[in-house]
Design a protein around this motif. Structure first.
Motif, PDB file in Angstrom:
ATOM      1  N   UNK A  41       0.766  -1.228   0.001  1.00 37.89           N
ATOM      2  CA  UNK A  41      -0.243   0.120   0.094  1.00 37.89           C
ATOM      3  C   UNK A  41       0.603   1.062   0.011  1.00 37.89           C
ATOM      4  N   UNK A  42      -0.006   2.061  -0.089  1.00 36.57           N
ATOM      5  CA  UNK A  42       1.044   3.670  -0.272  1.00 36.57           C
ATOM      6  C   UNK A  42       0.263   4.857  -0.223  1.00 36.57           C
ATOM      7  N   UNK A  43       0.384   6.138   0.245  1.00 36.69           N
ATOM      8  CA  UNK A  43       0.042   7.022   0.314  1.00 36.69           C
ATOM      9  C   UNK A  43       0.766   7.695  -0.794  1.00 36.69           C
ATOM     10  N   UNK A  44      -0.557   8.647  -1.941  1.00 36.54           N
ATOM     11  CA  UNK A  44      -0.005   9.030  -2.730  1.00 36.54           C
ATOM     12  C   UNK A  44      -0.495  10.751  -2.437  1.00 36.54           C
ATOM     13  N   UNK A  45       0.095  12.089  -2.641  1.00 34.96           N
ATOM     14  CA  UNK A  45       0.528  13.531  -2.821  1.00 34.96           C
ATOM     15  C   UNK A  45       1.103  13.911  -4.006  1.00 34.96           C
ATOM     16  N   UNK A  46       0.156  15.075  -3.794  1.00 32.85           N
ATOM     17  CA  UNK A  46       0.960  15.855  -5.079  1.00 32.85           C
ATOM     18  C   UNK A  46      -0.040  17.199  -4.485  1.00 32.85           C
ATOM     19  N   UNK A  47       1.593  17.193  -4.054  1.00 29.07           N
ATOM     20  CA  UNK A  47       1.945  19.413  -3.842  1.00 29.07           C
ATOM     21  C   UNK A  47       1.326  19.402  -2.154  1.00 29.07           C
ATOM     22  N   UNK A  48       0.926  20.523  -1.492  1.00 31.60           N
ATOM     23  CA  UNK A  48       0.527  20.008  -0.752  1.00 31.60           C
ATOM     24  C   UNK A  48      -0.832  19.732  -0.202  1.00 31.60           C
ATOM     25  N   UNK A  49      -1.152  19.099  -0.957  1.00 31.11           N
ATOM     26  CA  UNK A  49      -3.193  18.447  -1.478  1.00 31.11           C
ATOM     27  C   UNK A  49      -2.803  17.485  -0.538  1.00 31.11           C
TER      28      UNK A  49
ATOM     29  N   UNK B 213      -3.228  13.928   1.215  1.00 32.31           N
ATOM     30  CA  UNK B 213      -3.246  12.858   0.324  1.00 32.31           C
ATOM     31  C   UNK B 213      -3.902  11.272   0.349  1.00 32.31           C
ATOM     32  N   UNK B 214      -3.421  10.319  -0.780  1.00 32.82           N
ATOM     33  CA  UNK B 214      -4.796   9.763  -1.093  1.00 32.82           C
ATOM     34  C   UNK B 214      -4.162   8.268  -0.986  1.00 32.82           C
ATOM     35  N   UNK B 215      -5.197   7.153  -0.068  1.00 34.10           N
ATOM     36  CA  UNK B 215      -4.350   6.150  -0.194  1.00 34.10           C
ATOM     37  C   UNK B 215      -4.576   4.842  -1.108  1.00 34.10           C
ATOM     38  N   UNK B 216      -3.666   4.298  -1.467  1.00 31.68           N
ATOM     39  CA  UNK B 216      -3.705   3.478  -2.315  1.00 31.68           C
ATOM     40  C   UNK B 216      -3.323   1.908  -1.897  1.00 31.68           C
ATOM     41  N   UNK B 217      -4.083   0.925  -2.549  1.00 26.20           N
ATOM     42  CA  UNK B 217      -3.501  -0.551  -1.738  1.00 26.20           C
ATOM     43  C   UNK B 217      -3.485  -1.341  -3.104  1.00 26.20           C
ATOM     44  N   UNK B 218      -3.242  -2.698  -3.366  1.00 31.72           N
ATOM     45  CA  UNK B 218      -3.228  -4.037  -4.461  1.00 31.72           C
ATOM     46  C   UNK B 218      -3.612  -3.669  -5.312  1.00 31.72           C
ATOM     47  N   UNK B 219      -3.229  -3.011  -6.594  1.00 29.65           N
ATOM     48  CA  UNK B 219      -4.193  -2.914  -7.496  1.00 29.65           C
ATOM     49  C   UNK B 219      -5.165  -2.079  -7.621  1.00 29.65           C
ATOM     50  N   UNK B 220      -4.699  -0.657  -7.370  1.00 29.22           N
ATOM     51  CA  UNK B 220      -5.765   0.375  -7.222  1.00 29.22           C
ATOM     52  C   UNK B 220      -5.012   1.081  -7.818  1.00 29.22           C
ATOM     53  N   UNK B 221      -5.885   1.862  -8.431  1.00 34.17           N
ATOM     54  CA  UNK B 221      -4.969   2.937  -9.943  1.00 34.17           C
ATOM     55  C   UNK B 221      -5.502   4.387  -9.466  1.00 34.17           C
ATOM     56  N   UNK B 222      -4.953   5.036  -9.717  1.00 29.38           N
ATOM     57  CA  UNK B 222      -5.181   7.006  -9.612  1.00 29.38           C
ATOM     58  C   UNK B 222      -4.870   7.336 -11.204  1.00 29.38           C
ATOM     59  N   UNK B 223      -5.389   8.337 -11.710  1.00 29.32           N
ATOM     60  CA  UNK B 223      -5.036   9.801 -12.209  1.00 29.32           C
ATOM     61  C   UNK B 223      -4.624  11.017 -11.269  1.00 29.32           C
ATOM     62  N   UNK B 224      -3.529  11.736 -11.926  1.00 30.19           N
ATOM     63  CA  UNK B 224      -3.584  12.848 -11.503  1.00 30.19           C
ATOM     64  C   UNK B 224      -3.203  14.023 -11.575  1.00 30.19           C
ATOM     65  N   UNK B 225      -3.064  14.651 -12.439  1.00 28.24           N
ATOM     66  CA  UNK B 225      -3.076  16.409 -12.406  1.00 28.24           C
ATOM     67  C   UNK B 225      -2.050  16.862 -12.584  1.00 28.24           C
ATOM     68  N   UNK B 226      -0.539  17.142 -12.729  1.00 31.55           N
ATOM     69  CA  UNK B 226      -0.523  18.583 -12.333  1.00 31.55           C
ATOM     70  C   UNK B 226      -0.941  19.681 -12.516  1.00 31.55           C
ATOM     71  N   UNK B 227       0.203  20.769 -12.398  1.00 33.79           N
ATOM     72  CA  UNK B 227       1.063  20.625 -11.588  1.00 33.79           C
ATOM     73  C   UNK B 227       1.218  20.443 -10.208  1.00 33.79           C
ATOM     74  N   UNK B 228       2.661  19.819 -10.051  1.00 34.91           N
ATOM     75  CA  UNK B 228       2.960  19.962  -8.710  1.00 34.91           C
ATOM     76  C   UNK B 228       3.982  18.938  -8.659  1.00 34.91           C
ATOM     77  N   UNK B 229       4.661  18.734  -7.005  1.00 32.97           N
ATOM     78  CA  UNK B 229       5.221  17.125  -7.035  1.00 32.97           C
ATOM     79  C   UNK B 229       4.517  15.455  -6.491  1.00 32.97           C
ATOM     80  N   UNK B 230       4.852  15.035  -7.371  1.00 32.47           N
ATOM     81  CA  UNK B 230       3.901  13.949  -7.305  1.00 32.47           C
ATOM     82  C   UNK B 230       5.004  12.736  -6.355  1.00 32.47           C
ATOM     83  N   UNK B 231       4.489  12.877  -4.551  1.00 27.06           N
ATOM     84  CA  UNK B 231       4.781  11.973  -4.059  1.00 27.06           C
ATOM     85  C   UNK B 231       4.508  10.902  -3.430  1.00 27.06           C
TER      86      UNK B 231
END
Length: 80
Positions: free
Chosen positions: A42-50, A52-70
């Motif tokens: 599992x992982x936490x996904x963050x774009x800039x100061x927004x 975070x969203x949690x992902x677990x096995x086989x989850x997917x996410x779509x992220x739009x810039x700009x920002x640093x994707x972590x």
């Protein structure tokens, strides 16, 4: 060359294996987007100061810039 998948778009592909508790950051320009798939653990996904969203096995996410994707692998995630 023969490839199993042909992409006819302006695309850059990255693959990362992130150790449990560690993070990987990718700058994402205003005119770019990212598609993420959590293959295991599992992982936490963050774009800039927004928030975070949690992902677990086989989850997917779509992220739009700009920002640093972590992407930060959860401490209890699988490690090599």
């Amino acid at each position: 060359a023969t490839t199993p998948i042909k992409i006819t778009q302006d695309a850059t592909l990255f693959v990362a294996e992130v150790e449990a508790g560690a993070a990987a950051t990718l700058p994402l320009a205003a005119d770019r987007q990212a598609y993420l798939v959590c293959m295991e653990g599992s992982a936490e996904v963050t774009l800039g100061a927004a928030a975070s969203s949690s992902l677990t096995r086989h989850d997917a996410a779509e992220v739009f810039g700009p920002g640093d994707l972590t992407v930060r692998a959860a401490a209890g995630s699988l490690s090599p």
